[in-house]
Design a protein around this motif. Structure first.
Motif, PDB file in Angstrom:
ATOM      1  N   LYS A 136       0.846  -1.194   0.000  1.00 24.33           N
ATOM      2  CA  LYS A 136       0.000   0.000   0.000  1.00 24.33           C
ATOM      3  C   LYS A 136       0.882   1.244   0.000  1.00 24.33           C
ATOM      4  CE  LYS A 136      -3.915  -1.999   2.541  1.00 24.33           C
ATOM      5  NZ  LYS A 136      -4.762  -1.885   3.758  1.00 24.33           N
ATOM      6  N   GLN A 137       0.442   2.257  -0.719  1.00 24.91           N
ATOM      7  CA  GLN A 137       1.174   3.517  -0.723  1.00 24.91           C
ATOM      8  C   GLN A 137       1.010   4.231   0.617  1.00 24.91           C
ATOM      9  OE1 GLN A 137       0.959   5.884  -4.586  1.00 24.91           O
ATOM     10  NE2 GLN A 137      -0.928   4.695  -4.695  1.00 24.91           N
ATOM     11  N   MET A 138       2.035   4.962   0.996  1.00 28.01           N
ATOM     12  CA  MET A 138       1.919   5.791   2.188  1.00 28.01           C
ATOM     13  C   MET A 138       1.059   7.006   1.870  1.00 28.01           C
ATOM     14  SD  MET A 138       5.543   5.861   4.172  1.00 28.01           S
ATOM     15  CE  MET A 138       6.038   4.485   5.193  1.00 28.01           C
ATOM     16  N   HIS A 139       0.160   7.339   2.788  1.00 31.10           N
ATOM     17  CA  HIS A 139      -0.696   8.504   2.601  1.00 31.10           C
ATOM     18  C   HIS A 139      -0.460   9.498   3.732  1.00 31.10           C
ATOM     19  CE1 HIS A 139      -3.316   6.866   5.732  1.00 31.10           C
ATOM     20  NE2 HIS A 139      -3.318   5.718   5.079  1.00 31.10           N
ATOM     21  N   GLY A 177      -3.747 -13.085  -0.767  1.00 33.76           N
ATOM     22  CA  GLY A 177      -4.381 -14.032  -1.679  1.00 33.76           C
ATOM     23  C   GLY A 177      -4.893 -13.334  -2.921  1.00 33.76           C
ATOM     24  N   ILE A 178      -5.550 -12.192  -2.728  1.00 36.93           N
ATOM     25  CA  ILE A 178      -6.072 -11.409  -3.853  1.00 36.93           C
ATOM     26  C   ILE A 178      -4.930 -10.878  -4.713  1.00 36.93           C
ATOM     27  CG2 ILE A 178      -7.297  -9.278  -4.440  1.00 36.93           C
ATOM     28  CD1 ILE A 178      -9.054  -9.769  -1.961  1.00 36.93           C
ATOM     29  N   LEU A 179      -3.862 -10.387  -4.064  1.00 36.78           N
ATOM     30  CA  LEU A 179      -2.731  -9.833  -4.811  1.00 36.78           C
ATOM     31  C   LEU A 179      -2.030 -10.897  -5.648  1.00 36.78           C
ATOM     32  CD1 LEU A 179      -1.190  -7.444  -2.128  1.00 36.78           C
ATOM     33  CD2 LEU A 179      -2.136  -6.760  -4.335  1.00 36.78           C
ATOM     34  N   ILE A 180      -1.775 -12.044  -5.045  1.00 39.33           N
ATOM     35  CA  ILE A 180      -1.084 -13.111  -5.778  1.00 39.33           C
ATOM     36  C   ILE A 180      -1.936 -13.598  -6.944  1.00 39.33           C
ATOM     37  CG2 ILE A 180      -0.250 -15.497  -5.591  1.00 39.33           C
ATOM     38  CD1 ILE A 180       0.668 -14.779  -2.725  1.00 39.33           C
ATOM     39  N   ASP A 191       8.830  -4.899  -9.803  1.00 43.33           N
ATOM     40  CA  ASP A 191      10.151  -4.299 -10.005  1.00 43.33           C
ATOM     41  C   ASP A 191      10.412  -3.291  -8.892  1.00 43.33           C
ATOM     42  OD1 ASP A 191      12.482  -3.122 -10.829  1.00 43.33           O
ATOM     43  OD2 ASP A 191      11.684  -2.311 -12.708  1.00 43.33           O
ATOM     44  N   GLU A 192      11.455  -3.537  -8.088  1.00 41.46           N
ATOM     45  CA  GLU A 192      11.783  -2.646  -6.969  1.00 41.46           C
ATOM     46  C   GLU A 192      12.128  -1.241  -7.426  1.00 41.46           C
ATOM     47  OE1 GLU A 192      14.866  -4.295  -4.580  1.00 41.46           O
ATOM     48  OE2 GLU A 192      13.825  -6.188  -4.240  1.00 41.46           O
ATOM     49  N   ASN A 193      12.634  -1.111  -8.646  1.00 45.66           N
ATOM     50  CA  ASN A 193      13.055   0.196  -9.147  1.00 45.66           C
ATOM     51  C   ASN A 193      11.907   0.999  -9.756  1.00 45.66           C
ATOM     52  OD1 ASN A 193      15.829  -0.224  -8.496  1.00 45.66           O
ATOM     53  ND2 ASN A 193      15.988  -1.584 -10.275  1.00 45.66           N
ATOM     54  N   ASN A 194      10.758   0.367  -9.882  1.00 36.84           N
ATOM     55  CA  ASN A 194       9.591   1.054 -10.424  1.00 36.84           C
ATOM     56  C   ASN A 194       8.903   1.820  -9.298  1.00 36.84           C
ATOM     57  OD1 ASN A 194       7.230   1.912 -11.601  1.00 36.84           O
ATOM     58  ND2 ASN A 194       6.421  -0.139 -12.002  1.00 36.84           N
ATOM     59  N   GLU A 195       8.969   3.149  -9.337  1.00 42.05           N
ATOM     60  CA  GLU A 195       8.404   3.960  -8.260  1.00 42.05           C
ATOM     61  C   GLU A 195       6.881   3.893  -8.217  1.00 42.05           C
ATOM     62  OE1 GLU A 195       9.870   7.891  -7.942  1.00 42.05           O
ATOM     63  OE2 GLU A 195      11.984   7.291  -7.897  1.00 42.05           O
ATOM     64  N   ASP A 200       0.472   0.427  -8.511  1.00 37.34           N
ATOM     65  CA  ASP A 200      -0.038  -0.677  -9.332  1.00 37.34           C
ATOM     66  C   ASP A 200      -0.637  -1.775  -8.453  1.00 37.34           C
ATOM     67  OD1 ASP A 200       0.875   0.702 -11.525  1.00 37.34           O
ATOM     68  OD2 ASP A 200       2.717  -0.478 -11.736  1.00 37.34           O
ATOM     69  N   LEU A 201       0.046  -2.106  -7.347  1.00 39.74           N
ATOM     70  CA  LEU A 201      -0.448  -3.154  -6.451  1.00 39.74           C
ATOM     71  C   LEU A 201      -1.768  -2.744  -5.796  1.00 39.74           C
ATOM     72  CD1 LEU A 201       2.860  -4.339  -4.731  1.00 39.74           C
ATOM     73  CD2 LEU A 201       1.390  -5.703  -6.215  1.00 39.74           C
ATOM     74  N   GLU A 202      -1.863  -1.483  -5.408  1.00 41.87           N
ATOM     75  CA  GLU A 202      -3.113  -0.994  -4.815  1.00 41.87           C
ATOM     76  C   GLU A 202      -4.265  -1.089  -5.805  1.00 41.87           C
ATOM     77  OE1 GLU A 202      -3.308   2.865  -3.121  1.00 41.87           O
ATOM     78  OE2 GLU A 202      -2.247   2.298  -1.304  1.00 41.87           O
ATOM     79  N   ARG A 203      -3.986  -0.690  -7.045  1.00 39.86           N
ATOM     80  CA  ARG A 203      -5.016  -0.736  -8.083  1.00 39.86           C
ATOM     81  C   ARG A 203      -5.438  -2.187  -8.343  1.00 39.86           C
ATOM     82  NH1 ARG A 203      -2.915   2.869 -11.042  1.00 39.86           N
ATOM     83  NH2 ARG A 203      -1.522   1.500 -12.208  1.00 39.86           N
ATOM     84  N   MET A 204      -4.441  -3.075  -8.343  1.00 45.97           N
ATOM     85  CA  MET A 204      -4.711  -4.493  -8.561  1.00 45.97           C
ATOM     86  C   MET A 204      -5.548  -5.073  -7.419  1.00 45.97           C
ATOM     87  SD  MET A 204      -1.872  -7.475  -9.091  1.00 45.97           S
ATOM     88  CE  MET A 204      -0.920  -6.342 -10.094  1.00 45.97           C
ATOM     89  N   TYR A 205      -5.241  -4.655  -6.194  1.00 46.43           N
ATOM     90  CA  TYR A 205      -5.984  -5.165  -5.040  1.00 46.43           C
ATOM     91  C   TYR A 205      -7.440  -4.697  -5.071  1.00 46.43           C
ATOM     92  CZ  TYR A 205      -7.541  -5.957  -0.283  1.00 46.43           C
ATOM     93  OH  TYR A 205      -8.265  -6.359   0.805  1.00 46.43           O
ATOM     94  N   LYS A 206      -7.641  -3.422  -5.412  1.00 49.39           N
ATOM     95  CA  LYS A 206      -9.012  -2.906  -5.484  1.00 49.39           C
ATOM     96  C   LYS A 206      -9.816  -3.634  -6.556  1.00 49.39           C
ATOM     97  CE  LYS A 206      -7.987   1.749  -3.777  1.00 49.39           C
ATOM     98  NZ  LYS A 206      -7.887   3.191  -4.126  1.00 49.39           N
ATOM     99  N   ALA A 207      -9.187  -3.843  -7.715  1.00 48.81           N
ATOM    100  CA  ALA A 207      -9.877  -4.551  -8.799  1.00 48.81           C
ATOM    101  C   ALA A 207     -10.156  -5.994  -8.397  1.00 48.81           C
ATOM    102  CB  ALA A 207      -9.033  -4.502 -10.071  1.00 48.81           C
ATOM    103  N   GLY A 208      -9.175  -6.631  -7.744  1.00 46.00           N
ATOM    104  CA  GLY A 208      -9.340  -8.016  -7.312  1.00 46.00           C
ATOM    105  C   GLY A 208     -10.414  -8.165  -6.252  1.00 46.00           C
TER     106      GLY A 208
END
Length: 591
Positions: A136-139, A177-180, A191-195, A200-208
């Motif tokens: 999750k992104q820091m807010h 589970g949803i993320l995987i 990719d660790e270098n992708n800021e 992307d993971l948050e968007r994927m989790y919401k969609a999932g």
């Protein structure tokens, strides 16, 4: 008599010592408090209630104590003047000789730190912050634990604590589970270098999550991936590690921006194999019992918690925050010999930590374990202009990175307006420092248990109790030293000359008294772990210095006067810089 670092504390100890020698009851409390400056620096008020409770004359008792103090080899009347006032108040006034000697002895950050180390004296402390959830992104809500936790840690370390920050991240749960499932079906490459990975993971989790609610097949697939992860499936464990690695890389970038000093990171997952001992011992000692299939603790002596359960293990057998927090507490005691543990979280978790502390008290007592001091440093909410938790126009939490970027951009505009001739590279550095410091200080200056309304105009203002004002005050002191050719660290001869005289003006004396009040400020801040006390002190000190400098010319012909005033400038400068660094703000030489 030595020059006491913490005069009010030493006066309290001396009063207790002479009271015992005079046969006073051990319960006698001197009640040493700051005094009205017209009468002295400190006043002991405890004689009145003590004497009245025994039908004695309080003024006679005060005079008896004062006579014993003046006869004590630990006391020097040339350094501290004493008197009895009113019905039995004892006044203590620090003389110019004491004030100048104090300024000479505690002249720099190293001397202040060495003297302050007596507050904690090597006590082992673990502080738990900022502890975000992975994937999750820091807010904006993460700003408070970051800046409050860091300020508390720095202050305790300065005051002698052997302190470590444990970043207790949330790296385990049903969301994986949803993320995987989403990563596998979408072919996403971590990719660790992708800021933008966390976005992307948050968007994927919401969609999932949306799919899982709408489709039984997707819900079952996500649940199956979670079970595989929990059972140690190599592919899913590798993906889980990668998610956490990507999260850590993003977090580390933010920690660097905010100047955090993280010592270790043990996430919730680290304690998965340690919770069975918790269940067993709590049941064996009769502290926990089964209720509707769950393992719970009721605190019978607490009005609410005697009916509000502290769930240690859920009815499906799964662990939760309570079980991992208890396992974490025990681990910190057994592996780090923690004598004090501090948790920095928002105020919504007050019930959880009250129940955690009460459960730990019963459990450690029953098992004969040594219970550390447990402290919950909780904080309020950052509000928008509407008085509600601050959000974007679309109702989403404001991302912390976006907030920092905007603060730096606004600071850059101010630098250009005020100093258009500043070279671009230097202006960028100033803007970066001021922008981040403004966000940090605007949070720290609030009483941490209060909510506050976020305001760009207030936090970036150069007037009032703000970071730009204090940074400018220190930069101005740098300018004074540059113009006078004075080295605040190297001019030892100035110190010797300064201590041989007396103050000429009340402004000099007021500034010296404020500097000598620093140890009492540390004691107050440590007692409640509220950094805003330090913010208020620095703001007041800057104002007192400004009044002194504007009225009392420093570079004068008289050598003793020049030396004394330069020493006052140097000591104020060092305390201001030290205080800002304790808050996590690096001072600037130029603005």
């Amino acid at each position: 008599m030595d020059i006491w670092f913490h005069p009010s504390k030493e006066i309290d100890l001396l009063l207790r010592d002479v009271a015992a020698s005079l046969g006073f009851d051990p319960s006698f409390d001197p009640q040493v408090r700051p005094a009205d400056p017209r009468f002295g620096d400190f006043q002991a008020n405890g004689v009145l209630p003590y004497a009245k409770g025994r039908s004695e004359n309080p003024r006679n008792a005060a005079n008896l104590l004062l006579g014993a103090i003046n006869s004590s080899p630990k006391f020097d009347a040339s350094l501290i003047e004493t008197s009895v006032a009113g019905p039995g108040f004892i006044n203590f006034k620090l003389t110019d000789k004491f004030l100048l000697a104090w300024l000479g002895k505690y002249k720099g950050e190293s001397e202040l730190k060495e003297a302050s180390s007596a507050f904690y004296n090597g006590r082992k402390v673990i502080i738990d912050y900022p502890s975000p959830n992975t994937a999750k992104q820091m807010h904006v809500g993460h700003l408070r634990p970051m800046v409050i936790g860091e300020a508390v840690k720095r202050l305790l370390k300065f005051c002698g604590a052997d302190i470590k920050c444990d970043n207790h991240i949330g790296d385990w749960g049903t969301n994986f589970g949803i993320l995987i499932h989403g990563i596998k079906t979408g072919g996403y490459v971590l990719d660790e270098n992708n800021e933008n990975s966390l976005e992307d993971l948050e968007r994927m989790y919401k969609a999932g999550s949306k799919l899982a609610k709408e489709s039984r097949a997707d819900a079952d697939a996500a649940r199956a991936e979670l079970v595989k992860l929990q059972n140690g499936d190599p592919e899913n464990v590798a993906l889980w590690n990668k998610i956490n690695s990507v999260s850590s890389a993003a977090f580390d970038r933010m920690y660097k921006t905010m100047g955090l000093t993280i010592d270790m990171t043990f996430g919730e997952s680290y304690y998965r194999d340690k919770v069975d001992r918790i269940y067993r011992e709590l049941e064996e000692t009769g502290i926990a019992r089964k209720d509707q299939g769950a393992l719970v603790v009721f605190i019978d002596e607490h009005e609410r918690f005697k009916t509000q359960p502290f769930i240690i293990r859920k009815s499906d057998g799964a662990s939760n925050y309570a079980s991992t927090d208890l396992a974490t507490l025990l681990y910190r005691v057994e592996n780090f010999a923690a004598e004090e543990i501090i948790y920095v979280t928002d105020g919504r978790q007050q019930d959880h930590f009250q129940q955690l502390f009460l459960t730990a008290q019963k459990w450690f007592g029953a098992k004969g374990y040594k219970l550390p001091k447990l402290r919950h440093v909780w904080f309020g909410t950052i509000l928008g202009p509407d008085g509600k938790a601050i959000k974007t126009k679309s109702g989403e939490p404001i991302r912390l990175k976006s907030l920092i970027d905007e603060s730096v951009a606004r600071a850059r505009e101010i630098v250009e307006q005020k100093s258009p001739e500043t070279p671009a590279q230097e202006a960028d550095k100033i803007a970066r420092t001021v922008g981040v410091a403004a966000l940090r200080y605007a949070d720290l200056v609030q009483n941490r248990t209060s909510d506050y309304v976020f305001s760009w105009d207030k936090l970036l203002a150069f007037e009032g109790n703000t970071a730009p004002y204090l940074l400018y005050a220190v930069a101005r002191m740098h300018s004074i030293f540059r113009k006078s050719g004075f080295d605040a660290d190297a001019d030892a001869d100035i110190d010797v000359a300064a201590q041989s005289g007396r103050f000429e003006t009340e402004r000099e004396r007021t500034l010296a008294r404020k500097l000598v009040a620093l140890p009492a400020l540390f004691e107050l801040t440590l007692s409640e772990l509220r950094p805003h006390y330090l913010c208020i002190y620095l703001y007041e000190l800057a104002g007192i210095f400004s009044a002194f400098y504007n009225a009392d010319k420093v570079i004068v012909d008289d050598a003793a006067t020049r030396a004394r005033r330069l020493m006052l400038c140097a000591r104020t400068f060092r305390v201001m810089e030290t205080g800002l660094r304790l808050l996590g703000i690096e001072p600037l030489e130029k603005m």
